[in-house]
Enzyme design. Structure first.
Site, PDB file in Angstrom:
ATOM      1  CB  SER A 125       1.314  -2.498  -8.400  1.00  0.00           C
ATOM      2  OG  SER A 125       1.947  -3.209  -7.360  1.00  0.00           O
ATOM      3  CE  LYS A 201       5.677   5.180  -3.523  1.00  0.00           C
ATOM      4  NZ  LYS A 201       5.631   3.856  -2.879  1.00  0.00           N
ATOM      5  CE  LYS A 269       8.337  -2.447  -7.553  1.00  0.00           C
ATOM      6  NZ  LYS A 269       7.219  -1.536  -7.273  1.00  0.00           N
TER       7      LYS A 269
END
Length: 320
Positions: A125, A201, A269
């Site tokens: 995210s 990440k 994303k």
């Protein structure tokens, strides 16, 4: 605020956890798991195998996990009420917000608890959005709901084997608590303040996307040159081109089987978050724009629901 805006944390070496100081006895804690899909389910199994008490909730029944000893919560609210810590293995924050919100949402249950709770966000995210969510939850709970970001790398294979790399961001004590609870799933490492795990990440996905795209191009180039792909990739795996990614995707790349394991469209994303981190740190990347364009095109061609090994088919189709 990016990691680069936390000088003290940026200077601190990344330390494997659990760190010094009080950490929970894992068998004293109830761990809630939401998002029991290709990653969340095997992680829940690892937790159960280690003797953790696990509570799950899901849209569909999960008989396999219940047979292994998981407890069922009828609603996210019930899970939030019963769990000392919650591991959210959902695709992104919008899906987590859906689970949190509403009268039967997880936040309602977390607020009913007498003590505090830890929300461990395992999705890939946006780091700023994770911090924003943490601030909202802290305000709503008078600081009783603590947030740690803990995205993972290693794929479904790593989740099943308990060998995931777990990238932790958050307060020192919160990260230590999360590390103690998640240790059966892999190796937790505290990388810095809240959001540091998400930046890590993003870096991971930058490397993965570049590697799998290069492997796809190499497969097409070699095959069209009459080279046996199995022999080639077996040879390359012993040299500098070898990697865990090549080992895990070799068979798919050789056979052309791109049935989904790690879905390619998620890379869009993930690379967007990498671009967000680049902008926040004043970094002018070379590879990142090319990778974003490639995976955008891959999804536009209708290949996004395939495994990331679909890069072989993507390159072959666009270069006929």
């Amino acid at each position: 605020m990016s990691n680069a805006e936390h000088p003290a944390d940026a200077e601190r070496a990344a330390d494997p956890l659990p760190s010094e100081g009080p950490v929970p006895r894992p068998d004293d804690h109830v761990i809630g798991v939401v998002g029991v899909g290709s990653m969340g389910a095997p992680m829940a199994r690892r937790l159960l195998a280690a003797g953790r008490r696990v509570v799950i909730t899901a849209r569909r029944p999960q008989p396999e996990l219940l047979e292994l000893g998981a407890e069922w919560a009828a609603t996210p609210r019930e899970l939030g009420l019963r769990a000392d810590a919650v591991l959210a293995m959902l695709p992104d924050l919008p899906q987590l917000e859906q689970v949190l919100d509403g009268p039967d949402g997880m936040l309602a249950g977390l607020l009913e608890r007498e003590g505090g709770s830890t929300l461990m966000i395992g999705s890939t995210s946006s780091a700023p959005q994770v911090r924003d969510l943490a601030e909202r939850l802290a305000a709503a709970s008078d600081g009783r709901v603590r947030v740690v970001d803990c995205p993972v790398s290693g794929g479904e294979d790593g989740a099943k084997a308990g060998t995931l790399s777990i990238m932790l961001g958050g307060d020192e004590a919160d990260a230590a608590r999360a590390a103690a609870l998640l240790a059966p799933c892999g190796t937790p490492v505290h990388l810095g303040p809240l959001g540091a795990g998400e930046v890590a990440k993003a870096c991971n996905q930058l490397i993965v996307s570049a590697t799998i795209l290069a492997l796809g191009e190499a497969a097409v180039l070699a095959e069209r040159s009459g080279i046996d792909l199995d022999a080639l990739f077996g040879l390359l795996s012993g040299g500098y081109a070898g990697s865990n990614l090549l080992a895990s995707r070799k068979e798919k790349l050789v056979t052309g089987d791109d049935s989904p394991s790690g879905v390619a469209e998620y890379m869009v994303k993930d690379l967007r978050f990498a671009a967000e981190a680049a902008a926040a740190t004043g970094t002018d990347p070379v590879l990142l724009p090319t990778l974003r364009a490639a995976f955008d095109e891959l999804v536009e061609r209708g290949l996004g629901d395939r495994d990331i090994a679909v890069t072989r088919r993507f390159i072959a189709e666009r270069s006929r």
